[in-house]
Design an enzyme around this catalytic site. Sequence first.
Site, PDB file in Angstrom:
ATOM      1  N   HIS A  35      -7.450  -0.333  -4.448  1.00  0.00           N
ATOM      2  CA  HIS A  35      -7.252   0.755  -5.415  1.00  0.00           C
ATOM      3  C   HIS A  35      -7.618   0.246  -6.799  1.00  0.00           C
ATOM      4  O   HIS A  35      -6.858  -0.487  -7.440  1.00  0.00           O
ATOM      5  CB  HIS A  35      -5.812   1.278  -5.412  1.00  0.00           C
ATOM      6  CG  HIS A  35      -5.638   2.485  -6.281  1.00  0.00           C
ATOM      7  ND1 HIS A  35      -5.684   3.765  -5.791  1.00  0.00           N
ATOM      8  CD2 HIS A  35      -5.439   2.623  -7.623  1.00  0.00           C
ATOM      9  CE1 HIS A  35      -5.512   4.637  -6.767  1.00  0.00           C
ATOM     10  NE2 HIS A  35      -5.364   3.956  -7.899  1.00  0.00           N
ATOM     11  N   HIS A  37     -10.665   1.283 -10.283  1.00  0.00           N
ATOM     12  CA  HIS A  37     -11.497   2.337 -10.856  1.00  0.00           C
ATOM     13  C   HIS A  37     -12.670   1.726 -11.623  1.00  0.00           C
ATOM     14  O   HIS A  37     -12.610   0.571 -12.073  1.00  0.00           O
ATOM     15  CB  HIS A  37     -10.697   3.202 -11.840  1.00  0.00           C
ATOM     16  CG  HIS A  37      -9.400   3.705 -11.297  1.00  0.00           C
ATOM     17  ND1 HIS A  37      -9.305   4.779 -10.443  1.00  0.00           N
ATOM     18  CD2 HIS A  37      -8.117   3.284 -11.498  1.00  0.00           C
ATOM     19  CE1 HIS A  37      -8.044   5.003 -10.137  1.00  0.00           C
ATOM     20  NE2 HIS A  37      -7.300   4.099 -10.770  1.00  0.00           N
ATOM     21  N   THR A  81      -9.312  10.692 -12.785  1.00  0.00           N
ATOM     22  CA  THR A  81      -9.331  12.087 -13.230  1.00  0.00           C
ATOM     23  C   THR A  81     -10.127  12.270 -14.517  1.00  0.00           C
ATOM     24  O   THR A  81     -10.626  13.366 -14.773  1.00  0.00           O
ATOM     25  CB  THR A  81      -7.901  12.617 -13.437  1.00  0.00           C
ATOM     26  OG1 THR A  81      -7.236  11.826 -14.432  1.00  0.00           O
ATOM     27  CG2 THR A  81      -7.112  12.564 -12.140  1.00  0.00           C
ATOM     28  N   ARG A 128      -9.986  12.432  -2.972  1.00  0.00           N
ATOM     29  CA  ARG A 128      -8.676  12.328  -3.619  1.00  0.00           C
ATOM     30  C   ARG A 128      -8.258  13.651  -4.232  1.00  0.00           C
ATOM     31  O   ARG A 128      -9.066  14.338  -4.879  1.00  0.00           O
ATOM     32  CB  ARG A 128      -8.719  11.265  -4.721  1.00  0.00           C
ATOM     33  CG  ARG A 128      -7.342  10.917  -5.295  1.00  0.00           C
ATOM     34  CD  ARG A 128      -7.476  10.067  -6.537  1.00  0.00           C
ATOM     35  NE  ARG A 128      -6.259   9.340  -6.861  1.00  0.00           N
ATOM     36  CZ  ARG A 128      -5.956   8.864  -8.066  1.00  0.00           C
ATOM     37  NH1 ARG A 128      -6.817   9.036  -9.076  1.00  0.00           N
ATOM     38  NH2 ARG A 128      -4.840   8.213  -8.293  1.00  0.00           N
ATOM     39  N   ARG A 134       1.076  16.408 -15.011  1.00  0.00           N
ATOM     40  CA  ARG A 134       0.619  16.007 -16.347  1.00  0.00           C
ATOM     41  C   ARG A 134      -0.875  15.695 -16.374  1.00  0.00           C
ATOM     42  O   ARG A 134      -1.456  15.539 -17.452  1.00  0.00           O
ATOM     43  CB  ARG A 134       1.412  14.800 -16.835  1.00  0.00           C
ATOM     44  CG  ARG A 134       1.289  13.588 -15.958  1.00  0.00           C
ATOM     45  CD  ARG A 134       2.166  12.440 -16.442  1.00  0.00           C
ATOM     46  NE  ARG A 134       2.245  11.371 -15.491  1.00  0.00           N
ATOM     47  CZ  ARG A 134       1.319  10.440 -15.299  1.00  0.00           C
ATOM     48  NH1 ARG A 134       0.221  10.468 -16.027  1.00  0.00           N
ATOM     49  NH2 ARG A 134       1.483   9.490 -14.403  1.00  0.00           N
ATOM     50  N   HIS A 185       0.489   4.857  -4.389  1.00  0.00           N
ATOM     51  CA  HIS A 185       1.599   4.242  -5.105  1.00  0.00           C
ATOM     52  C   HIS A 185       2.977   4.668  -4.567  1.00  0.00           C
ATOM     53  O   HIS A 185       3.898   4.952  -5.331  1.00  0.00           O
ATOM     54  CB  HIS A 185       1.490   4.533  -6.603  1.00  0.00           C
ATOM     55  CG  HIS A 185       0.097   4.424  -7.139  1.00  0.00           C
ATOM     56  ND1 HIS A 185      -0.808   3.470  -6.705  1.00  0.00           N
ATOM     57  CD2 HIS A 185      -0.578   5.172  -8.060  1.00  0.00           C
ATOM     58  CE1 HIS A 185      -1.964   3.627  -7.346  1.00  0.00           C
ATOM     59  NE2 HIS A 185      -1.851   4.653  -8.152  1.00  0.00           N
ATOM     60  N   ASP A 254      -5.155  -1.343  -9.319  1.00  0.00           N
ATOM     61  CA  ASP A 254      -5.230  -0.178 -10.209  1.00  0.00           C
ATOM     62  C   ASP A 254      -5.989  -0.504 -11.498  1.00  0.00           C
ATOM     63  O   ASP A 254      -5.891   0.227 -12.485  1.00  0.00           O
ATOM     64  CB  ASP A 254      -3.850   0.397 -10.545  1.00  0.00           C
ATOM     65  CG  ASP A 254      -3.927   1.771 -11.219  1.00  0.00           C
ATOM     66  OD1 ASP A 254      -4.803   2.569 -10.823  1.00  0.00           O
ATOM     67  OD2 ASP A 254      -3.146   2.030 -12.153  1.00  0.00           O
ATOM     68  N   ASN A 259      -4.479   4.966 -19.027  1.00  0.00           N
ATOM     69  CA  ASN A 259      -3.376   5.615 -19.758  1.00  0.00           C
ATOM     70  C   ASN A 259      -2.039   4.883 -19.685  1.00  0.00           C
ATOM     71  O   ASN A 259      -0.990   5.501 -19.652  1.00  0.00           O
ATOM     72  CB  ASN A 259      -3.242   7.126 -19.414  1.00  0.00           C
ATOM     73  CG  ASN A 259      -2.983   7.413 -17.948  1.00  0.00           C
ATOM     74  OD1 ASN A 259      -1.942   7.066 -17.403  1.00  0.00           O
ATOM     75  ND2 ASN A 259      -3.928   8.080 -17.313  1.00  0.00           N
TER      76      ASN A 259
END
Length: 302
Positions: A35, A37, A81, A128, A134, A185, A254, A259
């Site tokens: 996992h 990005h 995202t 995904r 949020r 997660h 990750d 963020n």
Amino acid sequence: MSPVPEFEMQPGWIPFHANPSRPGFVPPPGAVDAHCHVLGPGGRFPYAPERKYTPCDAPKEKLWALRDFLGFTRNVIVQATCHGADNSALMDALRDSEGRARGVATVTRDASDSDLEALHAAGVRGVRFNFLRRLVDRLPAEELRATAVRVGPMGWHVVVYFEAADLTELYDLLVALPTVIVVDHMGRPDVTKRVDGPEFGLFRRLMRECDRVWSKVSCPERLSVTGPDAYRDVVPFARCLVESFPDRVLWGTDWPHPNMTTHAPDDGKLVDFIPGIAPTPELQRALLVDNPMRLYWPEEVS
């Protein structure tokens, strides 16, 4: 949402750790960071206009360097995202990986068969869906059902990201899907609650009653309330899943931790989290090698 400068990182958010420590734990040969990005670079792969955050650039070259530094062999790159449904940066990284990376894309209902075929050829093996309120404007339940039906015959799975409080609402939807389901997660448990309490108990029930459900035992930096000192409050939750479902768990860094607002996670220390949740060589190999290979590189598994 107020406008954000196109490629300027969101104020108050922290970039990835510039100099992670070398972990003391040595991953087994063939280990997979399942996992992570790639983000941008924004000048080449613009962030989505509808994004909820603007990250720092985190290109493929940085990811490959981190992989080698931490002692891993392969990556599973998950579409973030902030790139929306434009998988261009993901596909570029997969093509550059020389077969050492697979991908999880974001796919909308209007994707054509040729779009899916191109993603598959690049190395995508999953799609995904994000249910974090949020980060998304609506909960994509109907789109998830329709897409799962399309990608299941391709051998893809579905990755879902939700918070623990939402599992009651999502439970029936998930068990009805016709594909393998990978939960990001651990379903974001509230680690101030009991491992054997009703909330995490519902997640364990989901995995127990539906053998198509897998879980990533990742992101202690997002779940911990005690902070980066070994993320001790997250260990019991992750270890519970690793020991209860050793053939259906995955782990990932990750990176680049988009963020984050509290601290820049040290990826070396995240690797050192692994022996606490998978205490034996057998569990470590299942978590880091056997399981991700079976899911993402089945053609190489004898």
